[in-house]
Design a protein around this motif. Structure first.
Motif, PDB file in Angstrom:
ATOM      1  N   LEU A  72       0.876  -1.231  -0.023  1.00 42.25           N
ATOM      2  CA  LEU A  72      -0.070  -0.132   0.186  1.00 42.25           C
ATOM      3  C   LEU A  72       1.015   1.285  -0.057  1.00 42.25           C
ATOM      4  O   LEU A  72       1.672   1.497   0.871  1.00 42.25           O
ATOM      5  CB  LEU A  72      -0.934  -0.003   1.209  1.00 42.25           C
ATOM      6  CG  LEU A  72      -1.880   1.370   1.499  1.00 42.25           C
ATOM      7  CD1 LEU A  72      -2.730   1.540   0.143  1.00 42.25           C
ATOM      8  CD2 LEU A  72      -2.386   1.476   2.636  1.00 42.25           C
TER       9      LEU A  72
ATOM     10  N   VAL B 286       1.311   5.606  -1.147  1.00 46.49           N
ATOM     11  CA  VAL B 286       0.758   6.710  -1.274  1.00 46.49           C
ATOM     12  C   VAL B 286       1.891   7.723  -1.616  1.00 46.49           C
ATOM     13  O   VAL B 286       2.934   7.649  -0.789  1.00 46.49           O
ATOM     14  CB  VAL B 286      -0.069   7.419  -0.566  1.00 46.49           C
ATOM     15  CG1 VAL B 286      -0.536   9.023  -0.828  1.00 46.49           C
ATOM     16  CG2 VAL B 286      -1.628   6.478  -0.238  1.00 46.49           C
TER      17      VAL B 286
ATOM     18  N   GLY C  58      -1.395  11.900   3.784  1.00 49.59           N
ATOM     19  CA  GLY C  58      -2.022  12.523   4.896  1.00 49.59           C
ATOM     20  C   GLY C  58      -3.243  13.426   4.169  1.00 49.59           C
ATOM     21  O   GLY C  58      -3.824  14.324   4.942  1.00 49.59           O
ATOM     22  N   LYS C  59      -3.747  13.022   2.988  1.00 55.30           N
ATOM     23  CA  LYS C  59      -4.861  13.836   2.267  1.00 55.30           C
ATOM     24  C   LYS C  59      -5.878  12.909   2.196  1.00 55.30           C
ATOM     25  O   LYS C  59      -6.909  12.982   1.530  1.00 55.30           O
ATOM     26  CB  LYS C  59      -4.336  14.363   0.984  1.00 55.30           C
ATOM     27  CG  LYS C  59      -3.397  15.178   0.871  1.00 55.30           C
ATOM     28  CD  LYS C  59      -2.859  15.794  -0.403  1.00 55.30           C
ATOM     29  CE  LYS C  59      -1.484  16.527  -0.571  1.00 55.30           C
ATOM     30  NZ  LYS C  59      -1.762  17.877   0.443  1.00 55.30           N
ATOM     31  N   GLY C  60      -5.901  11.647   2.891  1.00 55.24           N
ATOM     32  CA  GLY C  60      -7.054  10.778   2.880  1.00 55.24           C
ATOM     33  C   GLY C  60      -7.248   9.704   1.437  1.00 55.24           C
ATOM     34  O   GLY C  60      -7.949   9.105   1.232  1.00 55.24           O
TER      35      GLY C  60
ATOM     36  N   GLY D 125      -4.847   7.107   0.965  1.00 52.19           N
ATOM     37  CA  GLY D 125      -4.625   5.845   1.377  1.00 52.19           C
ATOM     38  C   GLY D 125      -6.002   5.299   2.015  1.00 52.19           C
ATOM     39  O   GLY D 125      -6.468   3.914   1.756  1.00 52.19           O
ATOM     40  N   THR D 126      -6.691   6.129   2.596  1.00 51.80           N
ATOM     41  CA  THR D 126      -8.027   5.500   3.213  1.00 51.80           C
ATOM     42  C   THR D 126      -9.145   5.361   2.073  1.00 51.80           C
ATOM     43  O   THR D 126      -9.521   4.326   2.176  1.00 51.80           O
ATOM     44  CB  THR D 126      -8.778   6.824   4.049  1.00 51.80           C
ATOM     45  OG1 THR D 126      -8.007   7.225   5.055  1.00 51.80           O
ATOM     46  CG2 THR D 126     -10.151   6.426   4.353  1.00 51.80           C
TER      47      THR D 126
ATOM     48  N   SER E 107       3.595   0.303  14.077  1.00 49.67           N
ATOM     49  CA  SER E 107       3.304   1.936  14.093  1.00 49.67           C
ATOM     50  C   SER E 107       2.137   1.915  13.027  1.00 49.67           C
ATOM     51  O   SER E 107       1.538   2.988  13.101  1.00 49.67           O
ATOM     52  CB  SER E 107       4.487   2.508  13.448  1.00 49.67           C
ATOM     53  OG  SER E 107       5.120   1.941  12.398  1.00 49.67           O
ATOM     54  N   GLU E 108       1.899   0.870  12.090  1.00 50.30           N
ATOM     55  CA  GLU E 108       0.847   1.268  11.230  1.00 50.30           C
ATOM     56  C   GLU E 108      -0.420   0.706  11.399  1.00 50.30           C
ATOM     57  O   GLU E 108      -1.451   0.913  10.667  1.00 50.30           O
ATOM     58  CB  GLU E 108       1.191   0.712   9.869  1.00 50.30           C
ATOM     59  CG  GLU E 108       1.572   1.806   8.974  1.00 50.30           C
ATOM     60  CD  GLU E 108       2.981   1.827   8.514  1.00 50.30           C
ATOM     61  OE1 GLU E 108       3.454   0.779   7.884  1.00 50.30           O
ATOM     62  OE2 GLU E 108       3.674   3.012   8.708  1.00 50.30           O
TER      63      GLU E 108
ATOM     64  N   PHE F  92      -3.746   2.601  11.596  1.00 48.64           N
ATOM     65  CA  PHE F  92      -4.237   3.098  10.177  1.00 48.64           C
ATOM     66  C   PHE F  92      -5.140   2.063   9.859  1.00 48.64           C
ATOM     67  O   PHE F  92      -6.061   2.250   9.385  1.00 48.64           O
ATOM     68  CB  PHE F  92      -2.981   3.353   9.178  1.00 48.64           C
ATOM     69  CG  PHE F  92      -3.543   3.464   7.617  1.00 48.64           C
ATOM     70  CD1 PHE F  92      -4.051   4.688   7.542  1.00 48.64           C
ATOM     71  CD2 PHE F  92      -3.267   2.678   6.952  1.00 48.64           C
ATOM     72  CE1 PHE F  92      -4.515   5.122   6.211  1.00 48.64           C
ATOM     73  CE2 PHE F  92      -3.776   2.752   5.699  1.00 48.64           C
ATOM     74  CZ  PHE F  92      -4.476   3.723   5.274  1.00 48.64           C
TER      75      PHE F  92
HETATM   76  C1  COA Z   1       0.449   4.503   5.174  1.00 47.75           C
HETATM   77  C2  COA Z   1       0.007   5.172   4.060  1.00 47.75           C
HETATM   78  C3  COA Z   1      -0.196   4.300   2.965  1.00 47.75           C
HETATM   79  C4  COA Z   1      -1.212   6.100   4.463  1.00 47.75           C
HETATM   80  O1  COA Z   1      -1.760   6.570   3.385  1.00 47.75           O
HETATM   81  P1  COA Z   1      -2.202   8.142   3.691  1.00 47.75           P
HETATM   82  O2  COA Z   1      -2.961   8.748   2.321  1.00 47.75           O
HETATM   83  O3  COA Z   1      -0.976   9.040   3.831  1.00 47.75           O
HETATM   84  O4  COA Z   1      -3.303   8.092   4.680  1.00 47.75           O
HETATM   85  P2  COA Z   1      -4.728   8.926   5.072  1.00 47.75           P
HETATM   86  O5  COA Z   1      -4.456  10.335   4.623  1.00 47.75           O
HETATM   87  O6  COA Z   1      -5.730   8.381   4.253  1.00 47.75           O
HETATM   88  O7  COA Z   1      -4.650   8.994   6.561  1.00 47.75           O
HETATM   89  C5  COA Z   1      -5.772   8.092   7.164  1.00 47.75           C
HETATM   90  C6  COA Z   1      -5.388   8.201   8.610  1.00 47.75           C
HETATM   91  O8  COA Z   1      -4.414   7.194   8.953  1.00 47.75           O
HETATM   92  C7  COA Z   1      -3.594   8.071   9.720  1.00 47.75           C
HETATM   93  N1  COA Z   1      -2.391   7.411   9.291  1.00 47.75           N
HETATM   94  C8  COA Z   1      -1.560   7.811   8.172  1.00 47.75           C
HETATM   95  N2  COA Z   1      -0.357   7.023   7.964  1.00 47.75           N
HETATM   96  C9  COA Z   1      -0.169   6.413   9.153  1.00 47.75           C
HETATM   97  C10 COA Z   1       0.528   5.502   9.610  1.00 47.75           C
HETATM   98  N3  COA Z   1       1.709   5.328   9.163  1.00 47.75           N
HETATM   99  N4  COA Z   1       0.341   5.086  11.095  1.00 47.75           N
HETATM  100  C11 COA Z   1      -0.615   5.173  11.681  1.00 47.75           C
HETATM  101  N5  COA Z   1      -1.578   6.319  11.061  1.00 47.75           N
HETATM  102  C12 COA Z   1      -1.191   6.768   9.931  1.00 47.75           C
HETATM  103  C13 COA Z   1      -3.807   9.545   9.462  1.00 47.75           C
HETATM  104  O9  COA Z   1      -3.046  10.158  10.310  1.00 47.75           O
HETATM  105  C14 COA Z   1      -5.084   9.452   9.239  1.00 47.75           C
HETATM  106  O10 COA Z   1      -6.005   9.423  10.537  1.00 47.75           O
HETATM  107  P3  COA Z   1      -7.109  10.570  10.834  1.00 47.75           P
HETATM  108  O11 COA Z   1      -8.116   9.707   9.864  1.00 47.75           O
HETATM  109  O12 COA Z   1      -7.285  10.463  12.153  1.00 47.75           O
HETATM  110  O13 COA Z   1      -6.677  11.982  10.189  1.00 47.75           O
HETATM  111  C15 COA Z   1       0.933   6.124   3.423  1.00 47.75           C
HETATM  112  O14 COA Z   1       1.564   7.184   4.445  1.00 47.75           O
HETATM  113  C16 COA Z   1       2.312   5.370   2.891  1.00 47.75           C
HETATM  114  O15 COA Z   1       2.425   5.422   1.648  1.00 47.75           O
HETATM  115  N6  COA Z   1       3.238   5.371   3.650  1.00 47.75           N
HETATM  116  C17 COA Z   1       4.518   4.721   3.187  1.00 47.75           C
HETATM  117  C18 COA Z   1       4.372   3.369   2.553  1.00 47.75           C
HETATM  118  C19 COA Z   1       3.791   2.552   3.775  1.00 47.75           C
HETATM  119  O16 COA Z   1       4.426   2.401   5.099  1.00 47.75           O
HETATM  120  N7  COA Z   1       2.965   1.561   3.470  1.00 47.75           N
HETATM  121  C20 COA Z   1       2.355   0.722   4.693  1.00 47.75           C
HETATM  122  C21 COA Z   1       2.890  -0.512   4.876  1.00 47.75           C
HETATM  123  S1  COA Z   1       2.538  -1.805   4.022  1.00 47.75           S
END
Ligand code: COA
Length: 130
Positions: free
Chosen positions: A70, A72, A78-80, A82-83, A107-108, A111
């Protein structure tokens, strides 16, 4: 922003996305092969059609679906996005009666818990060899 299922991807775009989060570049051939082995994937594109999000699914289509990569784009986190990808993915798996399985860092966990994923306490264990 547009979310799509199994839409065509150029592996160079995928490599650029991987590069943006510091996961390193893979050979195009390897990425092509990895995509071919997938049961499916969900992508996010911005208004200029740039690939800004991706998740890959591995499954035999019967019981479990393994979720991996997954991603982004770092500038779009942080713009929704991933959600939105996860919501679409969970719907896709439900429509196909597949149970998601995911390996991630503690840590994830917060999420993924937003989408109903939690540590299994139903007698399953995880086995690995690093
Ligand atoms: C993890 C990831 C996919 C999240 O995507 P994103 O578009 O940034 O997430 P969103 O904006 O939809 O965030 C949704 C919520 O999750 C939280 N969140 C985002 N990344 C998070 C993380 N790594 N750990 C915990 N919470 C997280 C946000 O704060 C947000 O919280 P809220 O709804 O209370 O405001 C993105 O940060 C990413 O690509 N990270 C690097 C790759 C990675 O680590 N992938 C996952 C491991 S397989």
């Amino acid at each position: 922003m547009r979310i799509e299922r199994n839409a065509k991807i150029d592996v160079n775009e995928l490599n650029n996305l991987l590069k943006s989060i510091g996961w390193g570049l893979n050979s195009s051939q390897k990425l092509e092969e990895a995509l071919k082995l997938s049961w499916g994937w969900v992508t996010a594109r911005d208004d200029e059609n740039r690939l800004i999000g991706f998740v890959q699914i591995l499954s035999d289509g019967i019981k479990h679906a393994y979720i991996l990569r997954l991603l982004v784009h770092n500038k779009y986190q942080g713009k929704g996005i991933g959600t939105k990808i996860m919501e679409n993915l969970m719907e896709l798996l439900e429509e196909n009666n597949l149970s998601p399985v995911l390996l991630t860092k503690p840590s994830e966990e917060g999420f993924y818990s937003k989408f109903g994923l939690s540590r299994s306490n139903k007698g399953f264990i995880s086995l690995f060899k690093w």
